[in-house]
Design an enzyme around this catalytic site. Structure first.
Site, PDB file in Angstrom:
ATOM      1  N   VAL A 194     -16.133  -7.970  -1.973  1.00  0.00           N
ATOM      2  CA  VAL A 194     -17.315  -8.492  -1.300  1.00  0.00           C
ATOM      3  C   VAL A 194     -18.569  -7.733  -1.757  1.00  0.00           C
ATOM      4  O   VAL A 194     -19.602  -8.324  -2.052  1.00  0.00           O
ATOM      5  CB  VAL A 194     -17.144  -8.355   0.232  1.00  0.00           C
TER       6      VAL A 194
ATOM      7  N   ILE B 248      -7.637  11.228   8.645  1.00  0.00           N
ATOM      8  CA  ILE B 248      -8.669  12.105   8.088  1.00  0.00           C
ATOM      9  C   ILE B 248      -9.833  12.117   9.074  1.00  0.00           C
ATOM     10  O   ILE B 248     -10.331  11.056   9.460  1.00  0.00           O
ATOM     11  CB  ILE B 248      -9.151  11.594   6.704  1.00  0.00           C
TER      12      ILE B 248
ATOM     13  N   ARG C 284     -23.923  -7.179   5.227  1.00  0.00           N
ATOM     14  CA  ARG C 284     -23.170  -8.417   5.447  1.00  0.00           C
ATOM     15  C   ARG C 284     -23.749  -9.105   6.682  1.00  0.00           C
ATOM     16  O   ARG C 284     -23.653  -8.582   7.789  1.00  0.00           O
ATOM     17  CB  ARG C 284     -21.691  -8.121   5.677  1.00  0.00           C
TER      18      ARG C 284
ATOM     19  N   GLU D 258      -0.112   7.741   7.819  1.00  0.00           N
ATOM     20  CA  GLU D 258      -0.988   8.675   7.104  1.00  0.00           C
ATOM     21  C   GLU D 258      -1.595   9.636   8.102  1.00  0.00           C
ATOM     22  O   GLU D 258      -1.824   9.270   9.259  1.00  0.00           O
ATOM     23  CB  GLU D 258      -2.150   7.919   6.430  1.00  0.00           C
ATOM     24  N   LYS D 259      -1.890  10.828   7.642  1.00  0.00           N
ATOM     25  CA  LYS D 259      -2.665  11.730   8.487  1.00  0.00           C
ATOM     26  C   LYS D 259      -4.021  11.085   8.714  1.00  0.00           C
ATOM     27  O   LYS D 259      -4.582  10.465   7.815  1.00  0.00           O
ATOM     28  CB  LYS D 259      -2.825  13.079   7.786  1.00  0.00           C
TER      29      LYS D 259
ATOM     30  N   ARG E 286      -8.858  -7.098  -7.156  1.00  0.00           N
ATOM     31  CA  ARG E 286      -9.662  -8.329  -7.163  1.00  0.00           C
ATOM     32  C   ARG E 286     -11.136  -7.937  -7.151  1.00  0.00           C
ATOM     33  O   ARG E 286     -11.464  -6.770  -7.046  1.00  0.00           O
ATOM     34  CB  ARG E 286      -9.368  -9.113  -5.891  1.00  0.00           C
TER      35      ARG E 286
ATOM     36  N   LYS F  11      -0.176   2.381   9.498  1.00  0.00           N
ATOM     37  CA  LYS F  11      -0.835   1.355   8.679  1.00  0.00           C
ATOM     38  C   LYS F  11       0.154   0.335   8.133  1.00  0.00           C
ATOM     39  O   LYS F  11       1.254   0.692   7.708  1.00  0.00           O
ATOM     40  CB  LYS F  11      -1.562   2.013   7.493  1.00  0.00           C
TER      41      LYS F  11
ATOM     42  N   GLY G 108      -8.314  -6.117   5.049  1.00  0.00           N
ATOM     43  CA  GLY G 108      -9.337  -6.557   6.003  1.00  0.00           C
ATOM     44  C   GLY G 108      -9.339  -5.739   7.287  1.00  0.00           C
ATOM     45  O   GLY G 108      -9.777  -6.224   8.326  1.00  0.00           O
TER      46      GLY G 108
ATOM     47  N   LYS H  57       0.815  -1.216   0.000  1.00  0.00           N
ATOM     48  CA  LYS H  57       0.000   0.000   0.000  1.00  0.00           C
ATOM     49  C   LYS H  57       0.848   1.264   0.000  1.00  0.00           C
ATOM     50  O   LYS H  57       0.415   2.304  -0.478  1.00  0.00           O
ATOM     51  CB  LYS H  57      -0.957  -0.027   1.197  1.00  0.00           C
TER      52      LYS H  57
HETATM   53  P1  ADP Z   1     -13.611  -5.846   0.509  1.00  0.00           P
HETATM   54  O1  ADP Z   1     -12.620  -4.739   0.276  1.00  0.00           O
HETATM   55  O2  ADP Z   1     -13.854  -6.710  -0.656  1.00  0.00           O
HETATM   56  O3  ADP Z   1     -14.788  -5.378   1.216  1.00  0.00           O
HETATM   57  P2  ADP Z   1     -12.677  -7.059   2.930  1.00  0.00           P
HETATM   58  O4  ADP Z   1     -11.704  -6.096   3.486  1.00  0.00           O
HETATM   59  O5  ADP Z   1     -13.954  -7.245   3.624  1.00  0.00           O
HETATM   60  O6  ADP Z   1     -12.812  -6.800   1.403  1.00  0.00           O
HETATM   61  O7  ADP Z   1     -11.956  -8.458   2.754  1.00  0.00           O
HETATM   62  C1  ADP Z   1     -12.563  -9.518   2.085  1.00  0.00           C
HETATM   63  C2  ADP Z   1     -12.001 -10.784   2.618  1.00  0.00           C
HETATM   64  O8  ADP Z   1     -10.644 -10.886   2.303  1.00  0.00           O
HETATM   65  C3  ADP Z   1     -12.090 -10.893   4.126  1.00  0.00           C
HETATM   66  O9  ADP Z   1     -12.273 -12.238   4.442  1.00  0.00           O
HETATM   67  C4  ADP Z   1     -10.735 -10.378   4.580  1.00  0.00           C
HETATM   68  O10 ADP Z   1     -10.396 -10.895   5.842  1.00  0.00           O
HETATM   69  C5  ADP Z   1      -9.856 -10.900   3.467  1.00  0.00           C
HETATM   70  N1  ADP Z   1      -8.696 -10.071   3.172  1.00  0.00           N
HETATM   71  C6  ADP Z   1      -8.708  -8.862   2.584  1.00  0.00           C
HETATM   72  N2  ADP Z   1      -7.460  -8.412   2.381  1.00  0.00           N
HETATM   73  C7  ADP Z   1      -6.635  -9.361   2.866  1.00  0.00           C
HETATM   74  C8  ADP Z   1      -5.220  -9.500   2.946  1.00  0.00           C
HETATM   75  N3  ADP Z   1      -4.380  -8.571   2.499  1.00  0.00           N
HETATM   76  N4  ADP Z   1      -4.720 -10.618   3.505  1.00  0.00           N
HETATM   77  C9  ADP Z   1      -5.553 -11.569   3.966  1.00  0.00           C
HETATM   78  N5  ADP Z   1      -6.890 -11.502   3.899  1.00  0.00           N
HETATM   79  C10 ADP Z   1      -7.423 -10.423   3.367  1.00  0.00           C
HETATM   80  P1  ADP Z   2      -7.615  -2.199   4.301  1.00  0.00           P
HETATM   81  O1  ADP Z   2      -6.482  -2.520   3.392  1.00  0.00           O
HETATM   82  O2  ADP Z   2      -7.539  -2.912   5.584  1.00  0.00           O
HETATM   83  O3  ADP Z   2      -8.923  -2.258   3.606  1.00  0.00           O
HETATM   84  P2  ADP Z   2      -7.707   0.716   4.014  1.00  0.00           P
HETATM   85  O4  ADP Z   2      -6.461   1.497   3.830  1.00  0.00           O
HETATM   86  O5  ADP Z   2      -8.556   0.493   2.834  1.00  0.00           O
HETATM   87  O6  ADP Z   2      -7.332  -0.675   4.689  1.00  0.00           O
HETATM   88  O7  ADP Z   2      -8.565   1.396   5.166  1.00  0.00           O
HETATM   89  C1  ADP Z   2      -9.678   0.760   5.732  1.00  0.00           C
HETATM   90  C2  ADP Z   2     -10.507   1.776   6.506  1.00  0.00           C
HETATM   91  O8  ADP Z   2      -9.738   2.373   7.552  1.00  0.00           O
HETATM   92  C3  ADP Z   2     -11.009   2.947   5.688  1.00  0.00           C
HETATM   93  O9  ADP Z   2     -12.189   2.661   5.001  1.00  0.00           O
HETATM   94  C4  ADP Z   2     -11.198   3.995   6.752  1.00  0.00           C
HETATM   95  O10 ADP Z   2     -12.394   3.807   7.475  1.00  0.00           O
HETATM   96  C5  ADP Z   2     -10.041   3.744   7.681  1.00  0.00           C
HETATM   97  N1  ADP Z   2      -8.877   4.568   7.278  1.00  0.00           N
HETATM   98  C6  ADP Z   2      -7.849   4.189   6.498  1.00  0.00           C
HETATM   99  N2  ADP Z   2      -6.962   5.200   6.322  1.00  0.00           N
HETATM  100  C7  ADP Z   2      -7.452   6.255   7.008  1.00  0.00           C
HETATM  101  C8  ADP Z   2      -6.999   7.601   7.227  1.00  0.00           C
HETATM  102  N3  ADP Z   2      -5.851   8.057   6.726  1.00  0.00           N
HETATM  103  N4  ADP Z   2      -7.788   8.409   7.993  1.00  0.00           N
HETATM  104  C9  ADP Z   2      -8.929   7.969   8.535  1.00  0.00           C
HETATM  105  N5  ADP Z   2      -9.410   6.723   8.367  1.00  0.00           N
HETATM  106  C10 ADP Z   2      -8.683   5.869   7.621  1.00  0.00           C
END
Ligand code: ADP
Ligand code: ADP
Ligand code: MG
Length: 453
Positions: free
Chosen positions: A294, A202, A337, A199-200, A291, A157, A163, A116
């Site tokens: 969900v 938000i 969900r 990250e800051k 990918r 992060k 997830g 990321k």
């Molecule tokens: P979406 O962005 O599709 O909503 P989720 O964050 O809910 O995805 O993740 C979907 C599924 O994949 C969950 O079972 C989550 O635990 C798994 N998952 C997502 N990213 C990863 C990762 N980097 N490593 C392992 N499992 C992951």
């Molecule tokens: P993942 O890979 O686990 O899906 P993301 O980077 O997509 O992680 O972040 C998942 C969630 O965490 C975001 O939808 C948001 O709610 C929170 N989040 C992530 N980054 C920030 C940020 N810089 N400031 C505030 N909330 C954040």
């Protein structure tokens, strides 16, 4: 043409892929772990092969066994679904070198976006606005120094994150050390990689993501946004499209930036560009998921496009002749969900045998599920057991349909979050779209929940 697909997944997404294959006259091979032999995907596929014990590393994460099975049963392609191997670049690479089509992007792109922190750098180069922050932090001192520069509160992060795992807020200098150490430890445990970036934070953001489709002939489009701001522990619980806070102009602006991002990196197949929107509707890229997601059905409901079929057709090298003008959005879709968990006890998973299953139905109500009467829900896998997706002419109609569907749903034998979802559907702030990603946290405090969510 692809004639036979191995589905390297389980649960509702494996069932979803098998159904799409049937519509395309493609045969399916399911793989499964020994304990998973009663799973619905095993029953629905044309051929089902047990590939190992219930250890993930012996089954759904075992690349050699999956590839061998695909070869043995003459599969031309593999669909990885979400989770498991879906964002594993080595898997995509091994498929390619074994002459099997991986239904997703090339290994190089999974690598590029999977980290990321490097994805942020790529996006910044492509003129996509990113959250103010850092690249990978080498030492604690550097982390602290950078956080002061960015300005607290910050979010630490995991570079390999997903997830919602491996993420910690540091409110100020005093709790930076604890947050830093916890994030690193959690990242190591969950992903085997303890690299983190900062990250800051938000404040009061909304999570708004754009669905992308890109074929192998340079045609790239977006299918609008999904608002996924209703989250618990940074994981999505309810998703919808369109987002109440996006107007046509902002949709056009964010959508074309998402398309431009995909074009810049030469992306192919389905993908999602995730953004956070601040209070002033300024948007920032957070990550790209390479990918199917969900929550893809809400996009399918308002566009009429089957994303899994598109993934397969793209992977087959077909020119999809996508054009943005042809994409029309209709009505409003919401997904809930449904998890086997106990909302009155800190959302602890509630696996076990489901004795009675009565799923809702009706006009504009879609159920993506894999449970049936007598099915034993395993504690090993994700607790999401069903997705309810509704489509209405407008948001209020969709909310009403969702309430009806949640009310009709009867699943006995285990604890579910359905009444919790129902309460959210009735909440004034949810109905008025007056919320941010901390909605559930506040909702639980307001109802006097003492749990440590
Ligand atoms: P979406 O962005 O599709 O909503 P989720 O964050 O809910 O995805 O993740 C979907 C599924 O994949 C969950 O079972 C989550 O635990 C798994 N998952 C997502 N990213 C990863 C990762 N980097 N490593 C392992 N499992 C992951
Ligand atoms: P993942 O890979 O686990 O899906 P993301 O980077 O997509 O992680 O972040 C998942 C969630 O965490 C975001 O939808 C948001 O709610 C929170 N989040 C992530 N980054 C920030 C940020 N810089 N400031 C505030 N909330 C954040
Ligand atoms: Mg994410």
């Amino acid at each position: 043409m692809i004639k036979r697909i191995l589905v390297a997944n389980r649960g509702e997404i494996a069932v979803r892929i098998i159904r799409a294959c049937r519509e395309l006259d493609i045969e399916t091979v399911a793989v499964y772990a020994k304990n998973d032999c009663e799973s619905l995907h095993v029953k629905l596929a044309d051929i089902s092969v047990c590939i190992g014990s219930n250890k993930l590393s012996d089954s759904y994460l075992n690349i050699p066994r999956i590839i061998t099975t695909a070869k043995l049963y003459n599969c031309d392609a593999i669909h990885p679904g979400y989770g498991f191997l879906s964002e594993n670049s080595r898997f995509s690479q091994v498929c390619e070198s074994s002459n099997i089509i991986f239904i997703g992007p090339k290994a190089k792109l999974i690598d590029l976006m999977g980290n990321k922190s490097s994805a942020r750098e790529m996006m910044a180069k492509a003129n996509v606005p990113i959250v103010p922050g850092t690249s990978v932090i080498e030492t604690f001192d550097e982390g602290l120094k950078e956080s002061k520069r960015i300005g607290f509160p910050v979010l630490i992060k995991a570079s390999a994150g997903g997830g919602g795992k491996g993420m910690r807020i540091a409110e100020d200098e005093n709790n930076f050390q604890k947050a830093y150490n916890t994030a690193k430890q959690e990242a190591l445990n969950a992903f085997g990689d303890d690299r983190v970036y900062i990250e800051k934070l938000i404040e009061k953001p909304r999570h708004v993501e754009f669905q992308i489709l890109a074929d192998q002939h340079g045609n790239v489009i977006h299918l609008g946004e999904r608002d996924c701001s209703i989250q618990r522990n940074h994981q999505k619980v309810i998703e919808e499209s369109p987002s109440k806070i996006i107007d046509d102009q902002l949709r056009e602006e964010m959508g074309s930036i998402a398309v431009q991002a995909a074009q810049t990196i030469g992306y192919t197949n389905a993908g999602t560009i995730e953004f956070l929107l601040d209070k002033n509707k300024k948007f920032y890229f957070i990550e790209m998921n390479t990918r199917i997601q969900v929550e893809h059905p809400v996009t399918e409901m308002i566009t009429g496009i089957d994303l899994i079929k598109e993934q397969i057709l793209i992977a087959n090298g077909i020119n999809r002749e996508y054009s943005q003008e042809k994409i029309k959005f209709s009505g409003h879709a919401i997904e809930c969900r449904v998890n086997a968990e106990d909302p009155s006890n800190n959302f602890v998973p509630s696996p076990g045998k489901v004795t009675i299953v009565n799923l809702p139905g009706g006009n504009g109500i879609r159920i993506d599920s894999f449970i049936y009467n007598g099915y034993l829900i395993s504690p090993i896998y994700d607790s999401m057991i069903t997705k309810i997706i509704v489509h209405g002419d407008n948001r209020q109609e969709a909310i009403n349909k969702m309430k009806g569907a949640l009310g009709e749903m009867t699943i006995e034998g285990i604890k579910l979050n359905t009444s919790f979802l129902f309460e959210i559907m009735e909440d004034k702030n949810f109905v008025n779209s007056n919320y941010d990603t901390s909605f559930i946290e506040k909702f639980l405090i307001n109802r006097g929940d003492q749990n440590d969510w």
